[in-house]
Design an enzyme around this catalytic site. Structure first.
Site, mmCIF file in Angstrom:
data_model
loop_
_atom_site.group_PDB
_atom_site.id
_atom_site.type_symbol
_atom_site.label_atom_id
_atom_site.label_comp_id
_atom_site.label_asym_id
_atom_site.label_seq_id
_atom_site.Cartn_x
_atom_site.Cartn_y
_atom_site.Cartn_z
ATOM 1 C CG HIS A 46 95.833 9.926 81.026
ATOM 2 N ND1 HIS A 46 95.027 8.869 80.597
ATOM 3 C CD2 HIS A 46 94.921 10.966 80.630
ATOM 4 C CE1 HIS A 46 94.281 9.078 80.156
ATOM 5 N NE2 HIS A 46 94.013 10.443 80.198
ATOM 6 C CB ILE A 51 90.498 18.915 72.813
ATOM 7 C CG1 ILE A 51 89.784 18.742 74.268
ATOM 8 C CG2 ILE A 51 91.864 18.962 73.061
ATOM 9 C CD1 ILE A 51 89.966 17.444 74.834
ATOM 10 C CG ASP A 74 98.888 13.422 78.690
ATOM 11 O OD1 ASP A 74 99.482 13.518 79.886
ATOM 12 O OD2 ASP A 74 97.592 13.657 79.153
ATOM 13 C CB ALA A 86 93.588 10.986 71.862
ATOM 14 N NE ARG A 87 90.863 7.649 77.010
ATOM 15 C CZ ARG A 87 90.525 8.834 77.699
ATOM 16 N NH1 ARG A 87 91.665 9.912 77.461
ATOM 17 N NH2 ARG A 87 89.694 9.086 78.527
ATOM 18 C CD GLU A 115 97.431 6.108 79.892
ATOM 19 O OE1 GLU A 115 96.784 6.572 80.756
ATOM 20 O OE2 GLU A 115 97.305 6.579 78.840
ATOM 21 C CG ASP A 160 86.251 15.044 62.776
ATOM 22 O OD1 ASP A 160 85.349 14.228 62.546
ATOM 23 O OD2 ASP A 160 86.585 15.677 64.095
HETATM 24 N N1 LIG Z 1 94.845 13.506 78.006
HETATM 25 C C1 LIG Z 1 93.921 13.664 78.768
HETATM 26 O O1 LIG Z 1 93.695 14.082 80.072
HETATM 27 C C2 LIG Z 1 92.462 13.853 78.026
HETATM 28 C C3 LIG Z 1 91.636 14.740 78.410
HETATM 29 C C4 LIG Z 1 90.429 15.008 77.962
HETATM 30 C C5 LIG Z 1 90.199 14.122 76.911
HETATM 31 N N2 LIG Z 1 90.823 13.452 76.257
HETATM 32 C C6 LIG Z 1 90.833 12.658 75.109
HETATM 33 O O2 LIG Z 1 90.468 13.646 74.049
HETATM 34 C C7 LIG Z 1 89.616 13.135 73.017
HETATM 35 C C8 LIG Z 1 89.128 14.406 72.332
HETATM 36 O O3 LIG Z 1 88.217 15.276 73.128
HETATM 37 P P1 LIG Z 1 87.439 16.434 72.515
HETATM 38 O O4 LIG Z 1 86.748 17.001 73.560
HETATM 39 O O5 LIG Z 1 87.775 17.022 71.435
HETATM 40 O O6 LIG Z 1 86.303 15.312 71.792
HETATM 41 P P2 LIG Z 1 84.656 15.841 71.078
HETATM 42 O O7 LIG Z 1 83.972 14.701 71.269
HETATM 43 O O8 LIG Z 1 84.595 17.267 70.900
HETATM 44 O O9 LIG Z 1 85.496 15.627 69.421
HETATM 45 C C9 LIG Z 1 85.678 14.231 68.977
HETATM 46 C C10 LIG Z 1 86.012 14.374 67.570
HETATM 47 O O10 LIG Z 1 86.564 13.119 67.103
HETATM 48 C C11 LIG Z 1 86.011 12.903 65.749
HETATM 49 N N3 LIG Z 1 86.199 11.525 65.147
HETATM 50 C C12 LIG Z 1 85.443 10.654 65.233
HETATM 51 N N4 LIG Z 1 85.738 9.408 64.740
HETATM 52 C C13 LIG Z 1 86.965 9.868 64.011
HETATM 53 C C14 LIG Z 1 87.643 9.000 62.949
HETATM 54 N N5 LIG Z 1 87.636 8.044 62.737
HETATM 55 N N6 LIG Z 1 88.791 10.020 62.586
HETATM 56 C C15 LIG Z 1 88.801 11.094 62.986
HETATM 57 N N7 LIG Z 1 88.043 11.762 63.790
HETATM 58 C C16 LIG Z 1 87.124 11.051 64.454
HETATM 59 C C17 LIG Z 1 84.626 13.326 65.998
HETATM 60 O O11 LIG Z 1 83.833 13.627 64.384
HETATM 61 C C18 LIG Z 1 84.667 14.643 66.844
HETATM 62 O O12 LIG Z 1 84.635 15.698 66.004
HETATM 63 C C19 LIG Z 1 88.623 12.270 73.822
HETATM 64 O O13 LIG Z 1 88.037 11.489 73.118
HETATM 65 C C20 LIG Z 1 89.315 11.715 74.984
HETATM 66 O O14 LIG Z 1 89.831 10.478 74.835
HETATM 67 C C21 LIG Z 1 92.160 13.189 76.757
#
Ligand SMILES: NC(=O)c1ccc[n+]([C@@H]2O[C@H](COP(=O)([O-])OP(=O)(O)OC[C@H]3O[C@@H](n4cnc5c(N)ncnc54)[C@H](O)[C@@H]3O)[C@@H](O)[C@H]2O)c1
Length: 328
Positions: free
Chosen positions: A282, A154, A258, A233-234, A263, A173
């Site tokens: 969200h 993302i 978001d 994210a969360r 929640e 990251d």
């Molecule tokens: N708001 C929403 O509607 C919504 C929708 C989809 C995803 N999300 C959230 O977005 C997050 C990211 O999605 P994505 O597709 O980019 O995930 P992804 O799995 O492609 O990437 C996650 C990244 O986080 C990194 N990471 C892990 N631990 C870390 C740390 N301690 N410090 C920094 N980076 C770290 C990993 O190396 C990886 O590159 C998801 O985990 C999810 O919780 C939210």
């Protein structure tokens, strides 16, 4: 007859899930569980589980008698005790690629709304004030720095969108290679550097024991007072009490969230009364297309496992050491 239970859902229709499961002869049983006990009562005899937000804890997993797969609607699997599921030989699946465009668009929409003070100006006009000074100060976007906490799929999509507006992008990251970052013209930095140099900080790290509260008092103290913090994210990835303190003290300029710690947001959350905070429910994942894709792929993960195949998306790959399903 195999039983698949949907623990909880917010969708108006479940036609897609029902159709995918019907093709392999399975009927979907639905519930609206909130607590561990409710999940146990609904799922103890299930062969497969589809989950949105209900807690699938170790206690729940201990009480599953024949479950083979737990499929989460979405990317994050923080609702599920993955370790407990793996120990029991249960496949945990998610869908990792249904909303990369949507979330990166939404994060950028929040960034733009915060940067251009769209919400504050809109509120003022509707309350009878026609005055651009309501938005002061607004800074030129070109040349500003966006810091990405987490640099997965993302934020990589977000980086390209931001760069096309002349924004410089840095990322923290620990698990992403320099080559990946270099290809996208993004500089990998430490969290401290990111906090002290960014004008916008967008949080994209998954929620786990290492990322919970990754932005807290110490990190906010490093930020500039012009900095906006964005979270798609969360909620718990940001220490919300520390964020509220930083917003109340003027340590940072504002936030666009978001996701929040609890929640739906509780009615006494101070964030609700802050003009420099934008709150969304969200929703970043959602478009008509992504919703359909998510529902289809989630149900397919369950249908695959209950038909004897590994699903396309597996979170706990090491579960394969104790299972013998067919590769697709
Ligand atoms: N708001 C929403 O509607 C919504 C929708 C989809 C995803 N999300 C959230 O977005 C997050 C990211 O999605 P994505 O597709 O980019 O995930 P992804 O799995 O492609 O990437 C996650 C990244 O986080 C990194 N990471 C892990 N631990 C870390 C740390 N301690 N410090 C920094 N980076 C770290 C990993 O190396 C990886 O590159 C998801 O985990 C999810 O919780 C939210």
């Amino acid at each position: 007859m195999l039983k698949v239970v949907l623990t909880d859902y917010e969708y108006k229709s479940l036609a897609t899930e029902k159709e995918v499961l019907r093709r392999v002869g399975i009927e979907l049983t639905t519930a609206q569980c909130k607590t561990e006990e409710e999940v146990i009562n609904a799922c103890f005899d299930a062969d497969g589980i589809i989950n949105q937000y209900a807690p699938i804890t170790r206690k729940v997993i201990d009480n599953l008698n024949k479950c083979k797969v737990i499929a989460r609607y979405g990317v994050g699997v923080d609702t599920i005790d993955v370790e407990a599921a793996t120990e029991k030989g249960i496949i945990v699946s998610n869908v990792t690629d249904y909303c990369i465009d949507e979330v990166s668009d939404h994060a950028f929409a929040l960034l733009m709304s915060a940067a251009r003070k769209v919400v504050a100006l809109n509120d003022a006009v509707k309350n009878g004030t026609w005055d651009f000074n309501v938005g002061v100060p607004i800074f030129r976007l070109r040349g500003r720095v966006l810091g990405l906490v987490g640099f997965g799929q993302i934020p990589q999509a977000l980086a390209k969108k931001a760069q096309s507006f002349g924004i410089e992008v840095v990322a923290f990251d620990p698990f992403v290679s320099r080559e990946v970052a270099e290809q996208l013209a993004v500089q990998l930095v430490t969290l401290e550097e990111l906090c002290s140099t960014s004008d916008f900080i967008s949080v994209h790290a998954p929620l786990n024991e290492h990322t919970k509260g990754i932005l807290s008092d110490e990190q906010f103290a490093l930020m500039k007072k012009e900095t906006f913090v964005i979270n798609t994210a969360r909620g718990p990835v940001i220490d919300e009490k520390a964020l509220i303190r930083a917003l109340q003290n003027g340590t940072i300029a504002g936030a666009a969230l978001d996701v929040v710690e609890e929640e739906p947001i509780s009615s006494d959350n101070p964030l609700l009364n802050m003009d420099h905070v934008i709150l969304n429910p969200h929703v970043a994942w959602y478009s008509e297309e992504s919703q359909e894709e998510l529902k289809r792929k989630t149900a397919q993960n369950v249908a695959d496992v209950l038909s004897g195949f590994y699903p396309k998306y597996i979170v706990n790959r090491n579960v394969k050491e104790i299972l013998e399903l067919k590769e697709q």
